[in-house]
Motif scaffolding. Sequence first.
Motif, PDB file in Angstrom:
ATOM      1  N   HIS A  44       0.843  -1.192   0.000  1.00 21.65           N
ATOM      2  CA  HIS A  44       0.000   0.000   0.000  1.00 21.65           C
ATOM      3  C   HIS A  44       0.882   1.247   0.000  1.00 21.65           C
ATOM      4  O   HIS A  44       2.126   1.151   0.038  1.00 21.65           O
ATOM      5  CB  HIS A  44      -0.984   0.011   1.170  1.00 21.65           C
ATOM      6  N   THR A  45       0.259   2.408  -0.009  1.00 18.63           N
ATOM      7  CA  THR A  45       0.981   3.668  -0.126  1.00 18.63           C
ATOM      8  C   THR A  45       1.953   3.884   1.018  1.00 18.63           C
ATOM      9  O   THR A  45       3.051   4.415   0.814  1.00 18.63           O
ATOM     10  CB  THR A  45      -0.019   4.839  -0.209  1.00 18.63           C
ATOM     11  N   ALA A  85       2.249  -5.886  -6.593  1.00 15.96           N
ATOM     12  CA  ALA A  85       1.203  -6.374  -5.696  1.00 15.96           C
ATOM     13  C   ALA A  85       0.103  -5.335  -5.468  1.00 15.96           C
ATOM     14  O   ALA A  85      -0.972  -5.674  -4.950  1.00 15.96           O
ATOM     15  CB  ALA A  85       1.810  -6.779  -4.350  1.00 15.96           C
ATOM     16  N   MET A  86       0.343  -4.098  -5.855  1.00 18.27           N
ATOM     17  CA  MET A  86      -0.642  -3.024  -5.665  1.00 18.27           C
ATOM     18  C   MET A  86      -1.490  -2.879  -6.927  1.00 18.27           C
ATOM     19  O   MET A  86      -1.511  -1.856  -7.599  1.00 18.27           O
ATOM     20  CB  MET A  86       0.052  -1.711  -5.318  1.00 18.27           C
ATOM     21  N   SER A  87      -2.201  -3.925  -7.260  1.00 22.98           N
ATOM     22  CA  SER A  87      -3.035  -3.940  -8.463  1.00 22.98           C
ATOM     23  C   SER A  87      -4.493  -3.813  -8.063  1.00 22.98           C
ATOM     24  O   SER A  87      -5.021  -4.656  -7.326  1.00 22.98           O
ATOM     25  CB  SER A  87      -2.802  -5.238  -9.244  1.00 22.98           C
ATOM     26  N   ALA A  88      -5.132  -2.756  -8.535  1.00 23.36           N
ATOM     27  CA  ALA A  88      -6.553  -2.536  -8.231  1.00 23.36           C
ATOM     28  C   ALA A  88      -7.162  -1.674  -9.317  1.00 23.36           C
ATOM     29  O   ALA A  88      -6.500  -0.787  -9.859  1.00 23.36           O
ATOM     30  CB  ALA A  88      -6.713  -1.864  -6.872  1.00 23.36           C
ATOM     31  N   ALA A  98     -11.569   5.704 -14.748  1.00 20.11           N
ATOM     32  CA  ALA A  98     -10.973   4.554 -14.069  1.00 20.11           C
ATOM     33  C   ALA A  98      -9.976   5.046 -13.035  1.00 20.11           C
ATOM     34  O   ALA A  98      -9.282   6.045 -13.247  1.00 20.11           O
ATOM     35  CB  ALA A  98     -10.262   3.643 -15.071  1.00 20.11           C
ATOM     36  N   ARG A  99      -9.904   4.323 -11.920  1.00 19.39           N
ATOM     37  CA  ARG A  99      -8.912   4.591 -10.884  1.00 19.39           C
ATOM     38  C   ARG A  99      -8.128   3.304 -10.661  1.00 19.39           C
ATOM     39  O   ARG A  99      -8.731   2.258 -10.431  1.00 19.39           O
ATOM     40  CB  ARG A  99      -9.576   5.048  -9.591  1.00 19.39           C
ATOM     41  N   ALA A 112     -12.253  -4.706 -16.784  1.00 17.43           N
ATOM     42  CA  ALA A 112     -13.172  -4.027 -15.865  1.00 17.43           C
ATOM     43  C   ALA A 112     -14.047  -3.001 -16.573  1.00 17.43           C
ATOM     44  O   ALA A 112     -15.201  -2.784 -16.190  1.00 17.43           O
ATOM     45  CB  ALA A 112     -12.372  -3.354 -14.748  1.00 17.43           C
ATOM     46  N   ALA A 113     -13.523  -2.355 -17.618  1.00 16.62           N
ATOM     47  CA  ALA A 113     -14.268  -1.290 -18.293  1.00 16.62           C
ATOM     48  C   ALA A 113     -15.233  -1.809 -19.344  1.00 16.62           C
ATOM     49  O   ALA A 113     -16.275  -1.189 -19.607  1.00 16.62           O
ATOM     50  CB  ALA A 113     -13.286  -0.309 -18.933  1.00 16.62           C
ATOM     51  N   ALA A 114     -14.911  -2.940 -19.957  1.00 15.56           N
ATOM     52  CA  ALA A 114     -15.706  -3.446 -21.074  1.00 15.56           C
ATOM     53  C   ALA A 114     -17.183  -3.670 -20.744  1.00 15.56           C
ATOM     54  O   ALA A 114     -18.054  -3.354 -21.570  1.00 15.56           O
ATOM     55  CB  ALA A 114     -15.082  -4.731 -21.618  1.00 15.56           C
TER      56      ALA A 114
END
Length: 419
Positions: A44-45, A85-88, A98-99, A112-114
């Motif tokens: 994470h950040t 590992a920070m894939s979202a 998109a974020r 995710a967008a389709a």
Amino acid sequence: MTIRLALQTAGPLLLPGDAGYDEHRRPLNPALDPRPAAVVRAAHTEDVRRAVLAARHHELPFAVQATGHGTHVAHDGALLLRTDAMSAVLIDPDRRVARVGPGTRWGDVLAAAAPFGLAPLSGSSPDVGVVGYTLGGGLGWLARAHGLAADSVLRARVVTADGTVRIADADRNPDLFWALRGGGGSFGVVTELEFRLYPITRVYAGAVTFGRERAAETLLHYRDWIERVPDALSTALLLTRDGSLVVKAMYAGDPDRGRALLEPLLAAAGPVVHDGLRVVDYPRAAMGGTFARTFDQVRVLDDDLVAALAAEPDATVEIRHWGGRIARDSGAAAHRDAPLSVVLDTVPTPGTAAALRRAGLGSSFLNFLPDPARTATAFTARNWAALRRIKAAHDPDNVFAAGLAVPPHAADLVCAAGR
């Protein structure tokens, strides 16, 4: 090692000899065999922030890697931050936005967008990381219609060199926001990126293969043909090592119209060996790219350059049409007035190199640049100077100096020291 005590992260810290160190230290390029002092797999950040501060505390070079596609230098002795590992992905269909996290790949965003009938300005491969691609400009098959990926960025969360987490958008830290959209990874570690999506579901796309006998004639026809095509049509010509001429195309519109636009070019290329143009869902339209050992932007395909490229004996050559929305947008990324680029997967012969120098603009593009010594050529002189001033303001100690880096402007460092 003291770094293990100074760096407490949720993600694992891997030192030489630890299980997983060899797996996570390697980039995509098999020619590189880096030996970082430590590898941090951020969760994470806060992990990113601690890694930046730890690198500064231990006076270690600092490098960032998600997929490793953009790694051109072996980061020996560095603290290597892995963000895979920070894939979202979060899609806001109402805003068409998109974020994503820094480890996200384009395939994740496409999937995710389709379902919402939306598409990102993705690259040629779904395996490429979104953030690195976008920070470097992002030239995709929709760029002529909708611009570079960097130009569609709306907001970024970034950890700067002092360990501060900042939001960069049009209102907050606008100088940093401008630099991040095409200036590369020299200004901080992006831990979240928000960008526009577009109402695109299906496209007319693919490749048509010909023999190479009419390569020179086809390039000459292409030179004139591109002057008349609409922005919705993106094309590239490929001369392959196996003796083929390939026309790659994507048209974001009516397929019959797309075919009609392409017909004069296809007729010039000669008898068809294989026709792969078809209507396809946009996520399945990725057509790959050519490894850029040599990359040049050119003002025109003059006769000498055409003859030289057509005669290259042992290279894959790709000539790509730019223009359209790319040229009308303004941003840190790229030389916007370049109508064409030429990519070779090897060092050109002396004749081709000379022809490229004569027809070329002396410019490059960050995503396709393999040589860190030429980073300045990816920007206009004005934008390069602005990027160096912004670098001096946000990273005066040049913490983010790995790879295709923008150095801080020396005069601005002197001014800052005097305040």
